[in-house]
Design a protein around this motif. Structure first.
Motif, PDB file in Angstrom:
ATOM      1  N   GLU A 298       0.783  -0.919  -0.051  1.00  0.00           N
ATOM      2  CA  GLU A 298       0.015  -0.069  -0.162  1.00  0.00           C
ATOM      3  C   GLU A 298       0.703   0.802  -0.249  1.00  0.00           C
ATOM      4  N   HIS A 299       2.020   1.141   0.786  1.00  0.00           N
ATOM      5  CA  HIS A 299       2.662   2.750   0.757  1.00  0.00           C
ATOM      6  C   HIS A 299       3.529   2.160  -0.034  1.00  0.00           C
ATOM      7  N   SER A 300       3.874   1.252  -1.442  1.00  0.00           N
ATOM      8  CA  SER A 300       4.407   1.339  -2.720  1.00  0.00           C
ATOM      9  C   SER A 300       3.765   1.967  -3.443  1.00  0.00           C
ATOM     10  N   GLU A 301       2.723   2.281  -3.619  1.00  0.00           N
ATOM     11  CA  GLU A 301       1.458   1.881  -4.251  1.00  0.00           C
ATOM     12  C   GLU A 301       1.384   3.709  -3.861  1.00  0.00           C
ATOM     13  N   ARG A 302       1.210   4.093  -2.439  1.00  0.00           N
ATOM     14  CA  ARG A 302       1.036   5.678  -3.047  1.00  0.00           C
ATOM     15  C   ARG A 302       2.446   6.171  -3.015  1.00  0.00           C
ATOM     16  N   LEU A 303       3.794   5.369  -2.748  1.00  0.00           N
ATOM     17  CA  LEU A 303       4.430   6.800  -3.599  1.00  0.00           C
ATOM     18  C   LEU A 303       4.926   6.555  -5.175  1.00  0.00           C
TER      19      LEU A 303
ATOM     20  N   GLY B 256      -1.112   7.284  12.225  1.00  0.00           N
ATOM     21  CA  GLY B 256      -0.356   7.718  11.162  1.00  0.00           C
ATOM     22  C   GLY B 256       0.748   6.361  10.910  1.00  0.00           C
ATOM     23  N   SER B 257       1.721   5.946  10.248  1.00  0.00           N
ATOM     24  CA  SER B 257       3.074   5.153  10.099  1.00  0.00           C
ATOM     25  C   SER B 257       4.256   4.946  11.380  1.00  0.00           C
ATOM     26  N   ALA B 258       4.559   6.834  11.555  1.00  0.00           N
ATOM     27  CA  ALA B 258       5.457   6.937  12.310  1.00  0.00           C
ATOM     28  C   ALA B 258       4.459   6.877  13.436  1.00  0.00           C
TER      29      ALA B 258
ATOM     30  N   ALA C  50      -8.746  19.082   9.963  1.00  0.00           N
ATOM     31  CA  ALA C  50      -8.111  18.295   8.292  1.00  0.00           C
ATOM     32  C   ALA C  50      -7.148  17.176   9.395  1.00  0.00           C
ATOM     33  N   GLU C  51      -6.298  17.769   9.389  1.00  0.00           N
ATOM     34  CA  GLU C  51      -4.929  16.986   9.992  1.00  0.00           C
ATOM     35  C   GLU C  51      -4.381  17.186  10.911  1.00  0.00           C
ATOM     36  N   ALA C  52      -3.385  16.488  11.348  1.00  0.00           N
ATOM     37  CA  ALA C  52      -2.170  16.606  12.038  1.00  0.00           C
ATOM     38  C   ALA C  52      -1.322  17.424  11.120  1.00  0.00           C
ATOM     39  N   THR C  53       0.123  17.294  11.745  1.00  0.00           N
ATOM     40  CA  THR C  53       0.798  17.938  10.954  1.00  0.00           C
ATOM     41  C   THR C  53       1.364  16.383   9.922  1.00  0.00           C
ATOM     42  N   GLY C  54       1.642  14.944  10.541  1.00  0.00           N
ATOM     43  CA  GLY C  54       1.992  13.831   9.899  1.00  0.00           C
ATOM     44  C   GLY C  54       1.082  13.207  10.530  1.00  0.00           C
ATOM     45  N   ALA C  55      -0.038  13.305  10.769  1.00  0.00           N
ATOM     46  CA  ALA C  55      -1.327  12.593  11.362  1.00  0.00           C
ATOM     47  C   ALA C  55      -2.272  12.827  11.165  1.00  0.00           C
ATOM     48  N   ASN C  56      -3.126  11.121  10.706  1.00  0.00           N
ATOM     49  CA  ASN C  56      -4.784  11.534  10.985  1.00  0.00           C
ATOM     50  C   ASN C  56      -6.093  11.810  11.835  1.00  0.00           C
ATOM     51  N   VAL C  57      -7.113  12.555  12.457  1.00  0.00           N
ATOM     52  CA  VAL C  57      -6.960  12.895  13.460  1.00  0.00           C
ATOM     53  C   VAL C  57      -8.660  11.820  13.878  1.00  0.00           C
TER      54      VAL C  57
ATOM     55  N   ILE D  16      -6.817  15.348   1.841  1.00  0.00           N
ATOM     56  CA  ILE D  16      -6.117  15.481   2.314  1.00  0.00           C
ATOM     57  C   ILE D  16      -5.697  14.427   2.257  1.00  0.00           C
ATOM     58  N   LEU D  17      -4.203  13.971   2.507  1.00  0.00           N
ATOM     59  CA  LEU D  17      -4.068  12.284   2.703  1.00  0.00           C
ATOM     60  C   LEU D  17      -4.864  11.180   3.740  1.00  0.00           C
ATOM     61  N   ASN D  18      -5.170  10.353   2.518  1.00  0.00           N
ATOM     62  CA  ASN D  18      -5.821   8.768   3.294  1.00  0.00           C
ATOM     63  C   ASN D  18      -4.739   8.366   4.077  1.00  0.00           C
ATOM     64  N   GLY D  19      -4.619   8.276   5.325  1.00  0.00           N
ATOM     65  CA  GLY D  19      -3.543   7.705   5.881  1.00  0.00           C
ATOM     66  C   GLY D  19      -3.964   6.570   6.248  1.00  0.00           C
ATOM     67  N   ILE D  20      -2.971   5.993   5.498  1.00  0.00           N
ATOM     68  CA  ILE D  20      -2.782   4.133   5.929  1.00  0.00           C
ATOM     69  C   ILE D  20      -3.368   3.691   6.799  1.00  0.00           C
ATOM     70  N   THR D  21      -3.148   3.872   8.200  1.00  0.00           N
ATOM     71  CA  THR D  21      -3.458   3.472   9.183  1.00  0.00           C
ATOM     72  C   THR D  21      -4.724   4.240   9.566  1.00  0.00           C
ATOM     73  N   ARG D  22      -4.498   5.395   9.529  1.00  0.00           N
ATOM     74  CA  ARG D  22      -6.123   5.680   9.089  1.00  0.00           C
ATOM     75  C   ARG D  22      -7.433   4.737   8.848  1.00  0.00           C
TER      76      ARG D  22
ATOM     77  N   ALA E  66      -1.459  13.821  -2.626  1.00  0.00           N
ATOM     78  CA  ALA E  66       0.029  12.905  -2.518  1.00  0.00           C
ATOM     79  C   ALA E  66       0.943  13.562  -1.601  1.00  0.00           C
ATOM     80  N   LYS E  67       1.606  12.349  -1.344  1.00  0.00           N
ATOM     81  CA  LYS E  67       2.366  13.082  -0.369  1.00  0.00           C
ATOM     82  C   LYS E  67       4.296  13.619  -1.131  1.00  0.00           C
ATOM     83  N   ALA E  68       3.667  14.690  -0.901  1.00  0.00           N
ATOM     84  CA  ALA E  68       4.226  15.402  -1.891  1.00  0.00           C
ATOM     85  C   ALA E  68       5.489  15.934  -0.604  1.00  0.00           C
TER      86      ALA E  68
HETATM   87  N1  PMP Z   1      -1.466  13.375   7.062  1.00  0.00           N
HETATM   88  C1  PMP Z   1      -0.414  13.665   7.163  1.00  0.00           C
HETATM   89  C2  PMP Z   1      -0.142  14.622   6.476  1.00  0.00           C
HETATM   90  C3  PMP Z   1       0.775  13.049   6.813  1.00  0.00           C
HETATM   91  O1  PMP Z   1       2.482  12.980   7.269  1.00  0.00           O
HETATM   92  C4  PMP Z   1       0.755  11.479   7.923  1.00  0.00           C
HETATM   93  C5  PMP Z   1       1.701  10.876   8.093  1.00  0.00           C
HETATM   94  N2  PMP Z   1       1.987   9.496   6.140  1.00  0.00           N
HETATM   95  C6  PMP Z   1      -0.588  11.117   7.781  1.00  0.00           C
HETATM   96  C7  PMP Z   1      -2.045  11.750   7.319  1.00  0.00           C
HETATM   97  C8  PMP Z   1      -0.986   9.450   8.246  1.00  0.00           C
HETATM   98  O2  PMP Z   1      -0.535   8.769   7.314  1.00  0.00           O
HETATM   99  P1  PMP Z   1      -0.460   7.155   7.067  1.00  0.00           P
HETATM  100  O3  PMP Z   1      -1.596   7.020   7.845  1.00  0.00           O
HETATM  101  O4  PMP Z   1      -0.396   6.506   6.040  1.00  0.00           O
HETATM  102  O5  PMP Z   1       1.365   7.212   7.644  1.00  0.00           O
END
Ligand code: PMP
Length: 287
Positions: A51-56, A250-252, A187-194, A210-216, A153-155
């Protein structure tokens, strides 16, 4: 971060960590032509690797370039990098970017480079703070309008306002910042969904733009399988007063309970804590 032992996969070869360099005229550095991923290996298995490689690959296409490797090749390279580093639990960072072949807004002649680095990153947020719930402030910046940027995009370019928001939050003693979208919805935190909880029901923002997190997506599946209703909808900031629990995914970040967002407070409760536990078991294949 660049001064350590190890190997980084770069365009098909392993390069010693300290030598994994690119030229200062790299297009990505000047014009933001870069996409990346963040994923974790647990006990020797990369969670949702494909899923991550496909998103890349999808993020690259959204930025008008194509990866010179297939998804299966990226999957294999991620696994090989973890193996080469001798790691069973790791954070994996694939990045794809345009090189220094031409320095101009036009990038039709630039080569697409791919690199994969892995490192130890046990917890995105301090584990002690995480149990009590982290504190967030409201970000000054909003997630952009989909007519302005390829917002799904995760740009790398989309992260500048995240970095500024996160820096501002950390300087004031908060762990992170909550961003609204361009319309003013949460919307979301700076690196995670809410996610939020109200009377046993989970509410989470619509992620069309916005980014549809894989963890979400994983956490929504876990919650629904447990019989918890999950409502995906627009959430206005003032509605936060009506929610009892809040957590980030989020993944992290994995599943991280939240104690406050600006003036609104929450208490990590049954739903947040059980989902944190369930997610931990799922990724380690213990359930
Ligand atoms: N939103 C943002 C802005 C992110 O950077 C991330 C981390 N990739 C997420 C959401 C959560 O995405 P994921 O669960 O795919 O890591």
């Amino acid at each position: 971060f660049d001064d350590r032992d190890g190997w980084i996969w770069m365009d098909g070869d392993f390069v010693p960590w300290r030598e994994a360099k690119t030229h200062v005229l790299t297009h990505a550095l000047h014009y933001g032509s870069s996409v990346f991923e963040g994923e974790r290996m647990y006990g020797g298995e990369i969670f949702k690797l494909t899923e991550h490689s496909e998103r890349l690959a999808r993020s690259a296409e959204l930025l008008d370039f194509s990866l010179p490797y297939s998804v299966a090749e990226i999957d294999a390279a991620c696994k090989e990098t973890c193996a080469r580093m001798g790691m069973e639990d790791a954070y994996i960072r694939p990045v794809a970017y345009l090189g220094p072949e031409q320095v101009s807004v036009s990038a039709l002649n630039n080569k697409v480079h791919v690199a994969i680095a892995v490192w130890d990153w046990p917890s995105y947020f301090d584990p002690e703070v995480k149990k009590k719930g982290i504190r967030l402030e409201w970000a000054k910046w909003r997630r952009p309008d989909p007519a302005t940027a390829p917002t799904t995009a995760k740009a790398a370019g989309l992260y500048m306002i995240c970095t500024m928001s996160k820096n501002a939050a950390e300087r004031r003693g908060f762990s992170d910042a909550m961003m609204l979208d361009w319309r003013g919805y949460v919307a979301e935190a700076t690196g995670a969904n809410v996610f939020f909880v109200q009377d046993g029901v989970i509410h989470t923002p619509d992620v069309t733009h916005i980014l549809n997190g894989i963890t979400r997506q994983t956490v929504i599946d876990i919650a629904r399988a447990k019989g918890i209703e999950v409502v995906v909808r627009h959430i206005r900031p003032e509605e936060l007063a009506t929610f009892s629990e809040c957590f980030l995914t989020g993944s992290a970040a994995e599943v991280t309970p939240v104690q406050s967002i600006g003036e609104y407070t929450f208490t990590p409760g049954d739903i947040s804590l059980s989902l944190m536990d369930d997610y931990g078991k799922l990724v380690r294949r213990q359930s």
